[in-house]
Every structure is written in structure tokens, then in C-alpha cells.
Design a protein around this motif. Structure first.
Motif, short mmCIF file in Angstrom:
data_model
loop_
_atom_site.label_atom_id
_atom_site.label_comp_id
_atom_site.label_asym_id
_atom_site.label_seq_id
_atom_site.Cartn_x
_atom_site.Cartn_y
_atom_site.Cartn_z
N ASP A 45 0.82 -1.21 0.00
CA ASP A 45 0.00 0.00 0.00
C ASP A 45 0.85 1.26 0.00
O ASP A 45 1.96 1.27 0.56
N ILE A 47 1.90 4.57 1.74
CA ILE A 47 1.93 4.88 3.17
C ILE A 47 0.77 5.79 3.55
O ILE A 47 0.25 5.74 4.67
N LYS A 50 -2.61 4.52 5.26
CA LYS A 50 -2.69 3.97 6.61
C LYS A 50 -3.69 4.67 7.54
O LYS A 50 -4.25 3.95 8.38
N LYS A 60 5.92 3.18 -0.14
CA LYS A 60 4.98 2.08 -0.07
C LYS A 60 5.38 1.17 1.10
O LYS A 60 6.54 1.16 1.51
N ILE A 61 4.40 0.41 1.59
CA ILE A 61 4.68 -0.44 2.74
C ILE A 61 3.86 -1.72 2.64
O ILE A 61 2.68 -1.69 2.27
N SER A 63 1.56 -4.24 3.87
CA SER A 63 0.53 -4.16 4.91
C SER A 63 -0.09 -5.54 5.11
O SER A 63 -0.53 -6.16 4.14
N ASN A 114 9.09 -0.61 -1.29
CA ASN A 114 8.68 -0.96 0.06
C ASN A 114 9.70 -0.52 1.11
O ASN A 114 10.89 -0.76 0.96
N ALA A 118 3.57 -2.82 7.70
CA ALA A 118 2.50 -2.19 8.48
C ALA A 118 1.58 -3.28 9.00
O ALA A 118 1.13 -4.15 8.25
N THR A 120 -1.93 -4.00 10.32
CA THR A 120 -3.15 -3.22 10.11
C THR A 120 -4.33 -4.14 9.76
O THR A 120 -4.28 -5.34 10.01
N TYR A 121 -5.39 -3.55 9.24
CA TYR A 121 -6.62 -4.21 8.76
C TYR A 121 -7.53 -4.68 9.89
O TYR A 121 -8.62 -4.16 10.06
N ASN A 145 8.70 -0.02 10.64
CA ASN A 145 7.46 -0.67 11.03
C ASN A 145 6.39 0.34 11.41
O ASN A 145 6.66 1.32 12.11
#
Length: 282
Positions: A45, A47, A50, A60-61, A63, A114, A118, A120-121, A145
Motif C-alpha cells: 500500500d 503509506i 494507513k 509504499k509499505i 501491509s 517498500n 504495516a 493493520t486491517y 514498522n
């Protein structure tokens, strides 16, 4: 009977049963994360998604998310992995990955921009052990992180993960006890304490989803932004605030979307105290 110490609920969990969050269980008399390494979601994703506006913009990271949650937000945007019936089915169907495998995937994605991982979700801290173990390896590999969380966790959990977290987006879902208790079955004070401690150690941005008739008053936003401003003064750093628009979903389909004018008005209200306030979903 063992007692879980992840959040304010302090669930007493019988052997092979689960706590309120649906993701912590008791094995051999010890409370552990039943969702350790069980991923339901993964994506590379931006960044900003977030959302983080002032941490590594343009990056981008990777996730990742699991299943379960310790709140009961009726407006959940990820209900299929948080606390719906489908979420509980992931106990048996989610794919399992080790921290080493996740970090290796993150390293391979460096070529696509990347910067790290992350968590998340769903609510990542109900499985904080996996966050801690994976984030530690990620830091050792020279990556960063990010944690996206509802902030409903104890000091013990925060102490376990803070050494490895570079940035957080924390949901400050409202600024009243009533909202947290009646809508979320949550603990307002625990979230405030979590935010207060987090801003001392890493970059923090906050998100407040504005729901018509629930947390959309000018007075509440003034109180919220004044409190955030006091944290900025204590920490000696800026704390960006995202004020986002609600759309009907999950168990709040009877609500209308938040008027765009309300979002912009509350953004201007918050800017009376805060320098960095961003509208979202408009």
C-alpha cells in the motif's frame, strides 16, 4: 483460570476457548495468540493509505492483517476479518506465515518501493506477539514498522512493541465516554493513555471518523483538538489529526454519509489548536 492481559477486558479464558476478541486462547494453562502468523490480508500500500501524511510520504509499505478485534464498532470497515461471523471462520482457514517469511517478502518488495511492514486491517495488538517478533526482525533488516491500531491495549503490550515501531496511526474514535461505551463497548481512558505514552516514543498520527449525530459536534472537536494540542506540548512534536467522512456500512446502514461541509467545518475547528489537520474520504 488464566486471565488475558492485553486490554481492559481481562478475559478469563478456559482451555481451548477464546476471549472476547476471538483471537486469544488458552493452551496448557497459558493465554496465547491463536491468530499468531495467520494472515487474512496482505497488500503493498501507499503509506498515505494507513493513513500517514507526515511519515515517509510517497513510500509504499507491505501491509498485513489477521483476524479478530477487541472492540465492537458497528461501522467497522473491515468487519469480514474483525468481528463478523466470517471473521471467526478464519481461525481454521487463514494461511500461516512465520515472522521470517514475512520479513523476507518485505525485503523482496524493496525493489517496488517498500520501506517495511504495516500491521493493520484487523486490530493487530490482540496478537501483539506476532507484531513484536516480526517487527524486531524487520528492524534488524533495516526496515521500518508501522502500527495501525485502536489503541485499546495495556502498558505491558505497548512496552513489548514500542522498541520496534517507527510510526503509528491510532484511532481516536470520539472524545466522550458515552461513545466508547455505548457504540464500541470500549474504554476511552485506555485509549487516551495509550496515545499519551506512544507519542513519547514514535511518530503518531490520529484518525477520527465523524459519524452524524454521534461525534460530529463542534464542542467535541474543540475538546479533542485541545487535548491533542496538550500532548504536542508535552512531547515537543506535532501530532497530525485526520478527520474522516463516514459512509454507511456493516451495522450502521441506516445512517447517512457525513456531509462534506461538516468535515471541512470540523477540520477548521481543529485547526484553531492544531497545525496539521487533514480531511479524509472527501
Amino acid at each position: 483460570m488464566p486471565i488475558c492481559d492485553v486490554c481492559f477486558r481481562h478475559c478469563k479464558i478456559e482451555e481451548d476457548s477464546t476471549g472476547f476478541c476471538g483471537a486469544r486462547t488458552c493452551r496448557n494453562g497459558q493465554v496465547v495468540a491463536a491468530n499468531y502468523g495467520k494472515l487474512t490480508s496482505a497488500a503493498l500500500d501507499p503509506i498515505e493509505k494507513k493513513p500517514l501524511k507526515m511519515f515517509r510520504p510517497g513510500a509504499k509499505i507491505l501491509s498485513i492483517g489477521s483476524y479478530g478485534c477487541n472492540l465492537r464498532c458497528p461501522f467497522c470497515q473491515n468487519s469480514e476479518i474483525s468481528w463478523s461471523q466470517k471473521a471467526f471462520e478464519y481461525r481454521n482457514t487463514a494461511e500461516i506465515y512465520t515472522p521470517e517469511e514475512i520479513v523476507q517478502n518485505a525485503i523482496r518488495l524493496r525493489a517496488r518501493g517498500n520501506i517495511g511492514i504495516a500491521f493493520t486491517y484487523n486490530e493487530p495488538l490482540i496478537g501483539y506477539e506476532f507484531v513484536r517478533d516480526t517487527a524486531k526482525l524487520s528492524k534488524e533488516a533495516g526496515m521500518e514498522n508501522v502500527l495501525v491500531t485502536n489503541g485499546t491495549a495495556t502498558q505491558k503490550v505497548l512496552d513489548e512493541i514500542l522498541p520496534y515501531v517507527d510510526a503509528m496511526n491510532i484511532d481516536l474514535k470520539a472524545f466522550t465516554d458515552r461513545f466508547y461505551k455505548e457504540l464500541l463497548d470500549g474504554d476511552f481512558q485506555m485509549v487516551k493513555d495509550f496515545i499519551t505514552d506512544s507519542v513519547q516514543s514514535c511518530h503518531v498520527e490520529l484518525t477520527t471518523l465523524i459519524i452524524p449525530g454521534e461525534n460530529d459536534s463542534e464542542q467535541e472537536m474543540r475538546e479533542l483538538s485541545a487535548w491533542v494540542a496538550s500532548l504536542e506540548k508535552q512531547a515537543g512534536k506535532k501530532i497530525p489529526l485526520h478527520i474522516t467522512r463516514f459512509f454507511p456500512r456493516f451495522k450502521l446502514m441506516d445512517k447517512e454519509p457525513t456531509p462534506v461541509s461538516t468535515i471541512f467545518h470540523l477540520v477548521e475547528t481543529a485547526r484553531e489548536k492544531l497545525e496539521f489537520v487533514f480531511p479524509g474520504n472527501v
